[in-house]
Write an enzyme that holds these catalytic residues in place. Structure first.
Site, PDB file in Angstrom:
ATOM      1  N   ALA A  80     -16.419  -5.933  15.642  1.00  0.00           N
ATOM      2  CA  ALA A  80     -16.290  -4.479  15.574  1.00  0.00           C
ATOM      3  C   ALA A  80     -15.224  -3.978  16.544  1.00  0.00           C
ATOM      4  O   ALA A  80     -15.013  -4.549  17.613  1.00  0.00           O
ATOM      5  CB  ALA A  80     -17.627  -3.821  15.896  1.00  0.00           C
TER       6      ALA A  80
ATOM      7  N   GLY B 180     -19.035  -9.070  13.720  1.00  0.00           N
ATOM      8  CA  GLY B 180     -18.528  -8.847  12.374  1.00  0.00           C
ATOM      9  C   GLY B 180     -17.521  -9.884  11.931  1.00  0.00           C
ATOM     10  O   GLY B 180     -17.352 -10.118  10.731  1.00  0.00           O
TER      11      GLY B 180
ATOM     12  N   GLU C 101     -19.613 -12.494  10.525  1.00  0.00           N
ATOM     13  CA  GLU C 101     -20.170 -11.980   9.278  1.00  0.00           C
ATOM     14  C   GLU C 101     -19.140 -12.063   8.153  1.00  0.00           C
ATOM     15  O   GLU C 101     -19.489 -12.347   7.002  1.00  0.00           O
ATOM     16  CB  GLU C 101     -20.641 -10.543   9.476  1.00  0.00           C
ATOM     17  CG  GLU C 101     -21.892 -10.462  10.343  1.00  0.00           C
ATOM     18  CD  GLU C 101     -22.362  -9.052  10.600  1.00  0.00           C
ATOM     19  OE1 GLU C 101     -23.538  -8.750  10.327  1.00  0.00           O
ATOM     20  OE2 GLU C 101     -21.542  -8.233  11.079  1.00  0.00           O
TER      21      GLU C 101
ATOM     22  N   GLU D 295     -24.414  -9.315  18.526  1.00  0.00           N
ATOM     23  CA  GLU D 295     -24.756  -7.891  18.523  1.00  0.00           C
ATOM     24  C   GLU D 295     -25.888  -7.526  19.477  1.00  0.00           C
ATOM     25  O   GLU D 295     -25.896  -6.433  20.057  1.00  0.00           O
ATOM     26  CB  GLU D 295     -25.117  -7.455  17.096  1.00  0.00           C
ATOM     27  CG  GLU D 295     -23.927  -7.286  16.162  1.00  0.00           C
ATOM     28  CD  GLU D 295     -23.475  -8.581  15.507  1.00  0.00           C
ATOM     29  OE1 GLU D 295     -22.615  -8.536  14.619  1.00  0.00           O
ATOM     30  OE2 GLU D 295     -23.994  -9.657  15.900  1.00  0.00           O
TER      31      GLU D 295
END
Length: 302
Positions: free
Chosen positions: A104, A149, A152, A172
């Site tokens: 992020a 992310g 991900e 996270e």
């Protein structure tokens, strides 16, 4: 012993693969979206690698962090690939040394209201779902950090290669969050629930060799001086997919992706539907003819 056999087999494949890496496989020539000036660019390889497309991340100042512009450009390019039957394999890679995707963009996120942050993450989750739904095989080449992310994004791909020096983790919880772009669902499916819970609860990072042992990546390789060993291994893997019948490969992907979410009886029905779609293809006829004539098949994707 199983992990050792996997590592030895991987190293054997690497030695064979590295015998041939044409210069055309590098980024820079060919067509690129945004005229080469975007945060995400796409390149179609040619020659013997025709059919391979590279999705190259190049947001230099923010280490490929998932900001508004980055996500918008990637969403546009992924949408275009959905409709392109000429694409046989997509390789997601970074053009920045030492980083795949840092996750992020926390500077952007800090300026968002709660509702804006929730809306952005919803869009990010949607992007990862669109990547996972691409009809052709996708490979993430992790040559550096893939955190939050970034991991991900790699998990949304079908296959993953990693350098031993790579660092991967869903971190996270160390930021007061939980994986919100599919990580809490895709990581357990990749490595099992107990291991995934440990990694997410602790926010621990793993290197390429451990990632291979856990089943997080398909292949792990020693990093090279250019810093692109995982990318080169991803190309090697793509070249193993390229000669296969493209419609059959796409249908196999659909059968597996849809089947793993349902019970075995429903999965068998999905397999049957996908199988029925390859029966009338010219590629199936070519495969049978090539077998009878004892030659390599020449598939056209029809």
């Amino acid at each position: 012993m199983a992990a050792l056999r996997t590592l030895l087999a991987t190293r054997s494949r690497i030695r064979l693969c590295r015998l041939s890496h044409p210069a055309s496989a590098g980024f820079g020539s060919g067509s690129a979206a945004h005229g080469g000036s975007g945060e995400v660019d796409v390149k179609r390889l040619d020659g013997g690698d025709a059919g391979v497309v590279e999705m190259a991340m190049c947001r230099e100042k923010a280490r490929n962090a998932l900001g508004h512009v980055f996500v918008r450009q990637m969403r546009q390019l992924v949408s275009e690939l959905h409709r392109d039957s000429a694409v046989r394999v997509v390789v997601f890679r970074s053009l920045l040394p030492g980083v795949f995707c840092a996750g992020a963009d926390l500077k952007e996120r800090a300026r968002m209201s709660n509702s804006e942050a929730e809306h952005f993450v919803l869009g990010l989750r949607s992007l990862m779902n669109e990547i996972a739904a691409l009809p052709m095989p996708t490979i993430a080449a992790v040559d550096g950090f893939a955190l939050g992310g970034g991991l991900e994004l790699a998990l949304a791909c079908d296959l993953r290669t990693a350098a031993h020096t790579a660092q991967m983790g869903l971190i996270e919880t160390t930021r007061g969050l939980l994986p919100g772009a599919g990580g809490s669902q895709r990581l357990p499916r990749a490595v099992g629930f107990a291991v995934a819970k440990e990694l997410i609860f602790t926010g621990r990072r793993v290197g390429g060799e451990e990632a291979l042992q856990l089943g997080l990546v398909n292949r792990a390789v020693e990093q090279n001086q250019a810093g692109d060993a995982a990318y080169r291994e991803a190309l090697c893997l793509a070249r193993e997919i390229l000669p296969q019948a493209p419609i059959a490969v796409r249908m196999a992907k659909e059968a597996m992706n849809r089947g793993m979410e349902v019970d075995i009886a429903s999965g068998m029905a999905i397999e049957g539907m996908c199988y029925a779609r390859v029966i009338p293809t010219r590629d199936r006829q070519e495969g049978m003819a090539a077998f009878i004539e004892k030659r390599k098949p020449r598939y056209t994707g029809e």
